[in-house]
Scaffold this active site. Structure first.
Site, mmCIF file in Angstrom:
data_model
loop_
_atom_site.group_PDB
_atom_site.id
_atom_site.type_symbol
_atom_site.label_atom_id
_atom_site.label_comp_id
_atom_site.label_asym_id
_atom_site.label_seq_id
_atom_site.Cartn_x
_atom_site.Cartn_y
_atom_site.Cartn_z
ATOM 1 N N ASP A 309 0.859 -1.180 0.000
ATOM 2 C CA ASP A 309 0.000 0.000 0.000
ATOM 3 C C ASP A 309 0.897 1.233 0.000
ATOM 4 O OD1 ASP A 309 -2.160 1.672 -0.007
ATOM 5 O OD2 ASP A 309 -3.124 0.830 1.766
HETATM 6 C C1 BGC Z 1 -5.020 3.246 0.354
HETATM 7 C C2 BGC Z 1 -5.234 2.165 -0.682
HETATM 8 C C3 BGC Z 1 -5.185 2.757 -2.063
HETATM 9 C C4 BGC Z 1 -3.871 3.490 -2.236
HETATM 10 C C5 BGC Z 1 -3.724 4.119 -3.605
HETATM 11 C C6 BGC Z 1 -3.802 4.087 0.061
HETATM 12 O O1 BGC Z 1 -3.743 5.172 0.895
HETATM 13 O O2 BGC Z 1 -4.895 2.642 1.626
HETATM 14 O O3 BGC Z 1 -6.443 1.531 -0.458
HETATM 15 O O4 BGC Z 1 -5.367 1.761 -3.009
HETATM 16 O O5 BGC Z 1 -3.792 4.514 -1.271
HETATM 17 O O6 BGC Z 1 -4.565 5.178 -3.757
#
Ligand code: BGC
Length: 762
Positions: A309
């Site tokens: 993530d």
């Molecule tokens: C979130 C994810 C997301 C990623 C990209 C992160 O902050 O936890 O769920 O896919 O950002 O936007």
């Protein structure tokens, strides 16, 4: 001479053939992958494992950085010191495998053209947070949020939404959705509840599976996209409900509650999985070998690729502090099983050093690259790397997609209270209606993970004006953000109410990403209470005091504790974030054009102290009630009213005894005894009456949506294989225990709504 010529021709022919192996679509994917892998340098391999932010997105965010940000916290996020031209050059060099935060076909094609100039011409894979529609891009269909989909208990429609989302995604070159979020939401303080399918492992598994299947199908057609089940694992029950904070959760609870939707997602063939921000029992998920190797690869035999993530490898070092440097964090993560880094600089050099130092084997790198390349071949990206830039207008927000969004909204709005049958509203009786509240005329109805869609968004006010065109709606603006409500506007509404026949307050939370710092609900917006923010409750109390009938509609992601409202206000609707057609769907329900059918996918707690109050609690959890306050939830899981009445009778079990490998058939008659047609969600729960290890007081095991005209009846049957009664015994073995089980069928998880019968498993 002749021999030499034959040799030369033979050599040219064979090198031509071998040059074509990975480019030849008629050769099996596995062989293409191996052929390509053999040709790749270490740099190219490591680059495939890295993702970057879209250039336009970077430019915008860099322009907004202040000096402190540029120097410190955004150094690794937006890499302000790396020129855009450098990132373009890396793309041409073939050392970037994927991008996120690219929002147009034009940019996707631009970047793809750079990648196609690289030595081996490996196409880029674009990923996007298409959480409920591809709504981070403009002019897309924003379907209701995942929590709405949960409340609809409608797997077919959820599949359809995923399919249409994929169709819209490919118009901007996106072939990878960072969805479904299959976390089990048990703590309403956590800001991301709205992007989940609720609190129940079975329901979340069913919905998650539909999303995976709807997005991917067989991954062999032009509109098939990769799904990403996320976030693995347990980040939805963090300490104090705060995103990223530690999850200290037993292996039993992980396996019983948090793992099942991920297992269902991997079984459904999810091509990718995203790891959770948090640590679990002391070990960050991103460096957790037990999770990534032993469980995912070992136990579940899952072959997809794992993405980190946002900045979470960096956080292993900077936040969790279980690695003493970024390089060490990369090393731990890769060796623990991670395949792709979201996102940015330093990866390339540091990972290469780690391989050259012998701390990561090249074979380990090859494993990840194989997995990533496999998806690129499966998607046909090598043959069709570019996107038709004209497609978008034809596909996105099409009549059909907008109709699906409307259907989905109608099916997902929960009627919580309707005293004296105030609803549906009569246009004859209530000629002049006050409409107020922060969500009365706001695109906030689109929820988190959506841009605002302009005129296409049906706000509640718009919906009302369309649906009830004989009513005089008096709109008193309260702004759109509850944080900034003004006393004078509250007073204006109270004053206007004097002349109106009914008050309609559209309240709730504020979720737009475009106003990141002022939101009250959504990612990273965790709360220490669950009350209505700002002057909202005061507005409602004052309007109630006018003596005019008052209806409240809530728009939010997380459940809100509206105890006073539930006690005093005669009609209450929980709409969550019903999407681009949400306003119309709410108006249709208010005016009875549509009969509500949704049921809560999550318990609504009476107050924040009830965290974590779930319907599937263990038997001792409610042994002592709270003192001073009511112990029951405000509204339980599975609960939701209709404008008609459904009667459950004649519950029947095919047998009163079965073996541990047998099955039981349970049936029940449901009759519509009211005066209008409606849809009921019939729910089947089980309880293991006595067990060696404590079991939940009930667990949802199946459900069915059925439509009945007034006076109509239907027999609904459920087959319950004994496998559905299995659990982890004291040795953590998955087993069906002999003994008594209770089968319950009814209209909600509440005991008084369920008919029950027992069976014995021998
Ligand atoms: C979130 C994810 C997301 C990623 C990209 C992160 O902050 O936890 O769920 O896919 O950002 O936007």
């Amino acid at each position: 001479m002749k021999k030499l010529l034959i040799l030369i021709i033979g050599f040219m022919f064979s090198s031509l053939l071998s040059a074509q192996v990975y480019k030849n679509p008629s050769i099996p994917v596995k062989d293409r992958v191996e052929d390509l892998l053999k040709r790749m340098t270490l740099d190219e391999k490591i680059g495939q494992m890295n993702q970057f932010l879209g250039l336009e997105y970077l430019k915008t965010n860099r322009a907004n950085l202040d000096k402190g940000d540029a120097k410190n916290k955004n150094e690794n996020v937006f890499y302000p010191h790396t020129p855009i031209s450098q990132i373009e050059a890396w793309t041409k060099q073939g050392i970037i495998g994927s991008y996120l935060m690219v929002f147009t076909a034009e940019e996707a094609n631009y970047l793809q053209r750079l990648a196609m100039q690289s030595r081996l011409g490996i196409p880029l894979l674009f990923g996007i947070d298409a959480i409920h529609g591809n709504a981070m891009c403009d002019n897309m269909t924003t379907y209701p949020s995942n929590i709405n989909a949960g409340c609809s208990f409608d797997p077919e429609l959820t599949y359809k939404i995923a399919r249409e989302t994929a169709e819209e995604m490919v118009t901007v070159g996106m072939r990878w959705a960072f969805n479904p979020n299959v976390e089990i939401a048990r703590d309403a303080r956590w800001g991301r509840v709205g992007e989940t399918f609720g609190e129940d492992p079975y329901l979340v598994s069913v919905m998650g599976e539909q999303i995976v299947r709807g997005l991917q199908r067989n991954l062999n057609q032009p509109t098939d996209v990769l799904a990403c089940i996320k976030h693995f694992v347990a980040g939805s029950q963090p300490l104090n409900g705060k995103n990223v904070s530690p999850a200290d959760i037993s292996e039993r609870t992980l396996r019983e509650v948090f793992f099942p939707p991920f297992k269902a997602g991997t079984d459904a063939g999810a091509a990718t999985l995203m790891v959770a921000h948090n640590e679990v029992n002391g070990i960050p998920c991103h460096t957790n070998q037990w999770l990534m190797q032993d469980v995912l690869r070992g136990e579940w035999k899952w072959a997809g690729f794992i993405v980190s993530d946002w900045m979470d490898l960096e956080h292993v070092w900077e936040v969790h502090k279980t690695a003493s440097s970024m390089k060490e964090a990369f090393c731990q993560a890769i060796n623990a099983g991670l395949d792709m880094h979201m996102q940015g600089i330093h990866w390339q050099d540091m990972v290469k050093e780690l391989v050259l130092e012998g701390r990561i084997s090249e074979e380990r790198i090859n494993q990840s690259v194989r997995r990533i390349l496999t998806t690129k071949f499966q998607l046909g990206l090598f043959e069709h790397p570019y996107t038709d830039e004209k497609l978008r207008g034809k596909v996105c927000q099409s009549q059909q997609h907008m109709q699906t969004a409307l259907e989905a909204a109608r099916n997902s709005i929960v009627l919580l209270k309707n005293e004296g049958n105030l609803l549906p509203l009569s246009e004859q009786k209530y000629k002049k209606v006050l409409v107020t509240g922060v969500n009365a005329n706001s695109q906030n109805i689109l929820g988190d993970w959506s841009n605002w869609m302009g005129d296409k968004t049906s706000t509640v006010l718009k919906g009302l004006e369309e649906v009830a065109n004989h009513t005089d709606f008096i709109f008193v603006d309260q702004g759109t953000n509850p944080r900034f409500m003004k006393y004078e506007n509250v007073a204006k509404a109270v004053n206007a109410a004097k002349d109106c026949d009914l008050n309609l307050v559209i309240a709730g939370e504020y979720m737009p990403r475009s106003d990141w710092n002022n939101r009250t609900d959504g990612e990273n917006l965790d709360r220490s209470d669950l009350n209505l923010v700002g002057l909202q409750e005061e507005l409602i109390e004052k309007l109630y005091a006018t003596g005019k009938p008052t209806v409240v509609v809530l728009i939010n992601g997380r459940p809100l504790s509206t105890e006073w409202i539930s006690e005093h206000i005669p009609a209450l609707i929980e709409a969550f974030a019903p999407g681009i057609q949400g306003g119309r769907a709410i108006a249709e329900i208010l005016y009875g054009k549509v009969n509500p059918s949704a049921k809560l996918a999550i318990t609504i707690p009476r107050n924040v102290g009830q965290t974590v109050k779930v319907y599937n609690e263990k038997p001792s959890a409610s042994f002592h009630p709270f003192t001073l306050t009511d112990d029951s939830p405000l509204y339980p899981f599975g609960y939701g009213l209709s404008y008609t009445k459904f009667k459950y009778s004649n519950m029947h079990l095919s047998t009163s005894e079965t073996s541990r490998t047998g099955k039981i058939e349970a049936s029940i008659d449901i009759s519509n005894t009211g005066s209008r047609e409606g849809t009921e969600v019939v729910q089947l729960y089980i309880r293991d009456c006595y067990s060696n290890v404590s079991r939940p007081v009930k667990e949802l095991k199946d459900f069915r949506r059925i439509f009945l005209k007034p006076g109509e009846s239907q027999t609904v049957s459920f087959v319950i294989p004994a496998e559905k009664l299995a659990y982890y015994n004291e040795k953590m073995e998955w087993t069906v225990e002999s003994g008594e089980f209770e089968i319950m069928i009814g209209s909600s998880s509440e005991d008084r709504d369920l008919l029950k019968k027992s069976i014995i498993v021998k």
